[in-house]
Scaffold this motif. Sequence first.
Motif, PDB file in Angstrom:
ATOM      1  N   ARG A 105       1.725  55.759  71.329  1.00  0.00           N
ATOM      2  CA  ARG A 105       3.111  56.145  72.674  1.00  0.00           C
ATOM      3  C   ARG A 105       4.011  54.905  72.962  1.00  0.00           C
ATOM      4  O   ARG A 105       4.534  54.686  73.810  1.00  0.00           O
ATOM      5  CB  ARG A 105       1.460  55.717  73.564  1.00  0.00           C
ATOM      6  CG  ARG A 105       1.672  55.513  75.120  1.00  0.00           C
ATOM      7  CD  ARG A 105       0.181  55.869  75.530  1.00  0.00           C
ATOM      8  NE  ARG A 105       0.658  55.744  77.136  1.00  0.00           N
ATOM      9  CZ  ARG A 105      -0.557  54.681  78.287  1.00  0.00           C
ATOM     10  NH1 ARG A 105      -1.513  55.210  78.113  1.00  0.00           N
ATOM     11  NH2 ARG A 105      -0.396  54.850  79.669  1.00  0.00           N
ATOM     12  N   ASN A 158      -7.202  45.586  77.571  1.00  0.00           N
ATOM     13  CA  ASN A 158      -7.485  46.936  76.887  1.00  0.00           C
ATOM     14  C   ASN A 158      -5.974  48.144  76.222  1.00  0.00           C
ATOM     15  O   ASN A 158      -6.069  48.873  75.440  1.00  0.00           O
ATOM     16  CB  ASN A 158      -7.974  47.601  78.137  1.00  0.00           C
ATOM     17  CG  ASN A 158      -7.232  47.806  79.474  1.00  0.00           C
ATOM     18  OD1 ASN A 158      -6.073  47.148  78.715  1.00  0.00           O
ATOM     19  ND2 ASN A 158      -7.651  48.518  80.618  1.00  0.00           N
ATOM     20  N   TYR A 159      -4.877  47.234  76.675  1.00  0.00           N
ATOM     21  CA  TYR A 159      -4.163  47.788  75.498  1.00  0.00           C
ATOM     22  C   TYR A 159      -2.753  46.853  75.200  1.00  0.00           C
ATOM     23  O   TYR A 159      -1.851  46.558  76.136  1.00  0.00           O
ATOM     24  CB  TYR A 159      -2.740  48.738  76.830  1.00  0.00           C
ATOM     25  CG  TYR A 159      -3.565  50.143  77.233  1.00  0.00           C
ATOM     26  CD1 TYR A 159      -3.889  51.588  76.525  1.00  0.00           C
ATOM     27  CD2 TYR A 159      -4.241  50.206  78.637  1.00  0.00           C
ATOM     28  CE1 TYR A 159      -4.100  52.697  77.354  1.00  0.00           C
ATOM     29  CE2 TYR A 159      -4.696  50.969  78.776  1.00  0.00           C
ATOM     30  CZ  TYR A 159      -4.698  52.620  77.652  1.00  0.00           C
ATOM     31  OH  TYR A 159      -5.299  53.522  78.590  1.00  0.00           O
ATOM     32  N   LEU A 163       0.424  47.926  76.826  1.00  0.00           N
ATOM     33  CA  LEU A 163       1.133  46.735  77.907  1.00  0.00           C
ATOM     34  C   LEU A 163       1.836  45.670  77.443  1.00  0.00           C
ATOM     35  O   LEU A 163       2.216  45.086  78.538  1.00  0.00           O
ATOM     36  CB  LEU A 163      -0.216  46.677  78.700  1.00  0.00           C
ATOM     37  CG  LEU A 163      -0.457  47.871  79.490  1.00  0.00           C
ATOM     38  CD1 LEU A 163      -2.166  47.644  80.475  1.00  0.00           C
ATOM     39  CD2 LEU A 163       0.297  48.219  80.604  1.00  0.00           C
ATOM     40  N   GLU A 253      -0.695  43.841  87.351  1.00  0.00           N
ATOM     41  CA  GLU A 253      -0.966  45.405  87.739  1.00  0.00           C
ATOM     42  C   GLU A 253      -2.542  44.508  88.220  1.00  0.00           C
ATOM     43  O   GLU A 253      -3.157  43.992  86.300  1.00  0.00           O
ATOM     44  CB  GLU A 253      -0.617  46.270  86.795  1.00  0.00           C
ATOM     45  CG  GLU A 253      -1.514  47.370  87.156  1.00  0.00           C
ATOM     46  CD  GLU A 253      -2.707  47.543  86.768  1.00  0.00           C
ATOM     47  OE1 GLU A 253      -3.694  47.602  87.104  1.00  0.00           O
ATOM     48  OE2 GLU A 253      -2.500  48.303  85.177  1.00  0.00           O
ATOM     49  N   ARG A 286     -10.898  50.345  81.925  1.00  0.00           N
ATOM     50  CA  ARG A 286      -9.171  50.960  82.106  1.00  0.00           C
ATOM     51  C   ARG A 286      -9.260  51.022  83.019  1.00  0.00           C
ATOM     52  O   ARG A 286      -9.460  50.885  84.246  1.00  0.00           O
ATOM     53  CB  ARG A 286      -8.732  52.255  81.324  1.00  0.00           C
ATOM     54  CG  ARG A 286      -8.841  53.017  80.624  1.00  0.00           C
ATOM     55  CD  ARG A 286      -8.632  54.289  80.275  1.00  0.00           C
ATOM     56  NE  ARG A 286      -7.987  55.144  80.378  1.00  0.00           N
ATOM     57  CZ  ARG A 286      -8.132  56.090  81.845  1.00  0.00           C
ATOM     58  NH1 ARG A 286      -8.719  56.897  81.889  1.00  0.00           N
ATOM     59  NH2 ARG A 286      -6.951  56.468  82.086  1.00  0.00           N
ATOM     60  N   CYS A 287      -7.959  50.230  84.126  1.00  0.00           N
ATOM     61  CA  CYS A 287      -7.691  49.386  85.322  1.00  0.00           C
ATOM     62  C   CYS A 287      -7.804  51.260  86.031  1.00  0.00           C
ATOM     63  O   CYS A 287      -8.282  51.500  87.270  1.00  0.00           O
ATOM     64  CB  CYS A 287      -6.219  49.364  85.103  1.00  0.00           C
ATOM     65  SG  CYS A 287      -6.248  47.842  84.140  1.00  0.00           S
ATOM     66  N   THR A 288      -7.013  52.390  85.593  1.00  0.00           N
ATOM     67  CA  THR A 288      -7.555  53.138  86.271  1.00  0.00           C
ATOM     68  C   THR A 288      -8.309  54.503  86.063  1.00  0.00           C
ATOM     69  O   THR A 288      -8.395  55.709  86.069  1.00  0.00           O
ATOM     70  CB  THR A 288      -5.535  54.198  85.724  1.00  0.00           C
ATOM     71  OG1 THR A 288      -5.921  54.285  84.098  1.00  0.00           O
ATOM     72  CG2 THR A 288      -4.734  53.432  86.327  1.00  0.00           C
ATOM     73  N   ALA A 439      -4.501  58.555  85.972  1.00  0.00           N
ATOM     74  CA  ALA A 439      -3.705  58.315  84.612  1.00  0.00           C
ATOM     75  C   ALA A 439      -1.941  57.393  85.108  1.00  0.00           C
ATOM     76  O   ALA A 439      -1.993  57.619  85.692  1.00  0.00           O
ATOM     77  CB  ALA A 439      -3.429  58.640  83.964  1.00  0.00           C
ATOM     78  N   ARG A 440      -2.149  56.124  84.913  1.00  0.00           N
ATOM     79  CA  ARG A 440      -0.765  55.556  84.425  1.00  0.00           C
ATOM     80  C   ARG A 440       0.133  56.342  83.863  1.00  0.00           C
ATOM     81  O   ARG A 440       1.354  56.438  84.535  1.00  0.00           O
ATOM     82  CB  ARG A 440      -0.300  54.432  83.823  1.00  0.00           C
ATOM     83  CG  ARG A 440       0.268  53.270  83.432  1.00  0.00           C
ATOM     84  CD  ARG A 440       0.082  52.377  82.632  1.00  0.00           C
ATOM     85  NE  ARG A 440      -0.938  52.406  81.844  1.00  0.00           N
ATOM     86  CZ  ARG A 440      -0.613  51.850  80.387  1.00  0.00           C
ATOM     87  NH1 ARG A 440       1.168  51.275  80.432  1.00  0.00           N
ATOM     88  NH2 ARG A 440      -1.009  51.898  79.668  1.00  0.00           N
ATOM     89  N   GLY A 441       0.118  56.803  83.108  1.00  0.00           N
ATOM     90  CA  GLY A 441       1.497  57.884  82.294  1.00  0.00           C
ATOM     91  C   GLY A 441       1.625  59.219  83.053  1.00  0.00           C
ATOM     92  O   GLY A 441       0.642  60.018  84.280  1.00  0.00           O
ATOM     93  N   PHE A 447       4.341  53.165  88.857  1.00  0.00           N
ATOM     94  CA  PHE A 447       2.774  52.559  88.950  1.00  0.00           C
ATOM     95  C   PHE A 447       2.519  51.286  89.639  1.00  0.00           C
ATOM     96  O   PHE A 447       2.937  50.769  89.205  1.00  0.00           O
ATOM     97  CB  PHE A 447       2.476  52.005  87.286  1.00  0.00           C
ATOM     98  CG  PHE A 447       1.203  52.756  87.293  1.00  0.00           C
ATOM     99  CD1 PHE A 447       0.132  52.642  87.373  1.00  0.00           C
ATOM    100  CD2 PHE A 447       1.022  51.232  86.430  1.00  0.00           C
ATOM    101  CE1 PHE A 447      -1.540  52.520  87.457  1.00  0.00           C
ATOM    102  CE2 PHE A 447      -0.497  50.637  85.476  1.00  0.00           C
ATOM    103  CZ  PHE A 447      -1.201  51.622  86.976  1.00  0.00           C
TER     104      PHE A 447
HETATM  105  O1  G3P Z   1      -5.915  49.340  82.347  1.00  0.00           O
HETATM  106  C1  G3P Z   1      -4.078  49.376  82.322  1.00  0.00           C
HETATM  107  C2  G3P Z   1      -3.641  50.894  83.094  1.00  0.00           C
HETATM  108  O2  G3P Z   1      -2.685  50.572  83.170  1.00  0.00           O
HETATM  109  C3  G3P Z   1      -4.801  51.840  83.175  1.00  0.00           C
HETATM  110  O3  G3P Z   1      -3.145  53.383  81.824  1.00  0.00           O
HETATM  111  O4  G3P Z   1      -2.897  54.687  80.826  1.00  0.00           O
HETATM  112  O5  G3P Z   1      -5.116  54.392  80.633  1.00  0.00           O
HETATM  113  O6  G3P Z   1      -4.263  54.815  82.675  1.00  0.00           O
HETATM  114  P1  G3P Z   1      -4.174  54.085  82.110  1.00  0.00           P
END
Ligand code: G3P
Length: 478
Positions: A105, A158-159, A163, A253, A286-288, A439-441, A447
Amino acid sequence: DGDVYKYYADGEWKKSSSAKTVAIINPTTRKTQYKVQACTQEEVNKVMESAKTAQKSWAKTPLWKRAELLHKAAAILKEHKAPIAECLVKEIAKPAKDAVTEVVRSGDLVSYTAEEGVRILGEGKFLVSDSFPGNERTKYCLTSKIPLGVILAIPPFNYPVNLAVSKIAPALIAGNSLVLKPPTQGAVSALHMVHCFHLAGFPKGIISCVTGKGSEIGDFLTMHPGVNCISFTGGDTGIAISKKAGMVPLQMELGGKDACIVLEDADLDLVAANIIKGGFSYSGQRCTAVKVVLVMESVADVLVDKVKAKIAKLTVGPPEDDCDITPVVSESSANFIEGLVKDAKEKGATFCQEYKRDGNLIWPLLLDNVRPDMRIAWEEPFGPVLPVIRINSIEEGIHHCNASNFGLQGCVFTKDVNKAILISDAMETGTVQINSAPARGPDHFPFQGLKDSGIGSQGVTNSINMMTKIKSTVINLP
Ligand code: G3P
């Protein structure tokens, strides 16, 4: 000293003069897995200086050449997905398959950003003066987007790869140089990723990576006069940074408490599948992640049963075995999660599974009948523990969502699209997903978080724009 990973400055891998190191603890074994250099403030000064010098000529390098280098880095990154993914498994206990996905990704993100950059940075504006009252057509204004200078990027554990590149690629395509301070857990994955940029052949000083203790170089970096923009993803530290940072643009973020509002007409199998994916992937770190379920009482029993059945099927164990639930990142994180669980227990939440922990490994847990006086109703566990609050009206759900100090994302499940839109409008979050987990993506989508969830908007296009400013030249005709 082969055991300690070097930091990257001036196009070279270097040892710190501090002779000190920072240990990276494997969350699964709880033993030291890697060591990185503990850079000094003096070394940070040098990195800033070379980033500043390098940026001047980088900004003059043709845009298509900058894009070409980014495409090259993206390809190298994807080629090296296996060793980088292995580091993610060892440093942050990311399940093996997810670790590979993160790297792939990231390569795609870098390429997409290069493509987007050549388009949006290749265009400017032309304005004429006579549209504003009192003016003749005697002034022509030409605008273009120019880089900010040196970008400081601070990604979270976490990324650590994805990130980081979501900050690196927009910064570089726009003609900025970039200094990366990776999270301690994830630093070695990040150093490997930086090596891919090194192999791609970026000029020295355009990208640097300093490692070390936040307590020694954290404030020093974020308050450094050489920094022209800070892009940060993480927790509360972001709030502290925003108070200390100078007069520079901030992109932040900072987590969330994403609500999942479930109406009576929702497809409950779809909801249950999304609660599992949204609440428990990467063990909820995950933040999301879905962090609170707000379900209408009339369908709550059925939904809770469906989620319970799916939780029973989750595999729990080491990331090497690609288990669904893996150890959380650190012992202090596990202790924090346990504190939230104990508080919920004392205040009478219904435990859908028995609470179980072994070291940093916490078994997935659904807490039903959670009430607003419980900490878990408001705080983000960043672990595989999910509270369910039963609601009697849509308004009650929206009220709970908006009473949070976070406002990252949220989701609503219903077959009534009109209701879904009205609820989305009422939810004070940066994004609302209809009939899917937050989700971020895809990574080109905007975002952003409201309130304590952040400053500014990310996503490929927004990040490129955020890391530039407008420059005008006005031609005055006689
Ligand atoms: O936790 C970080 C945030 O950017 C989550 O990304 O791709 O898990 O929605 P994702």
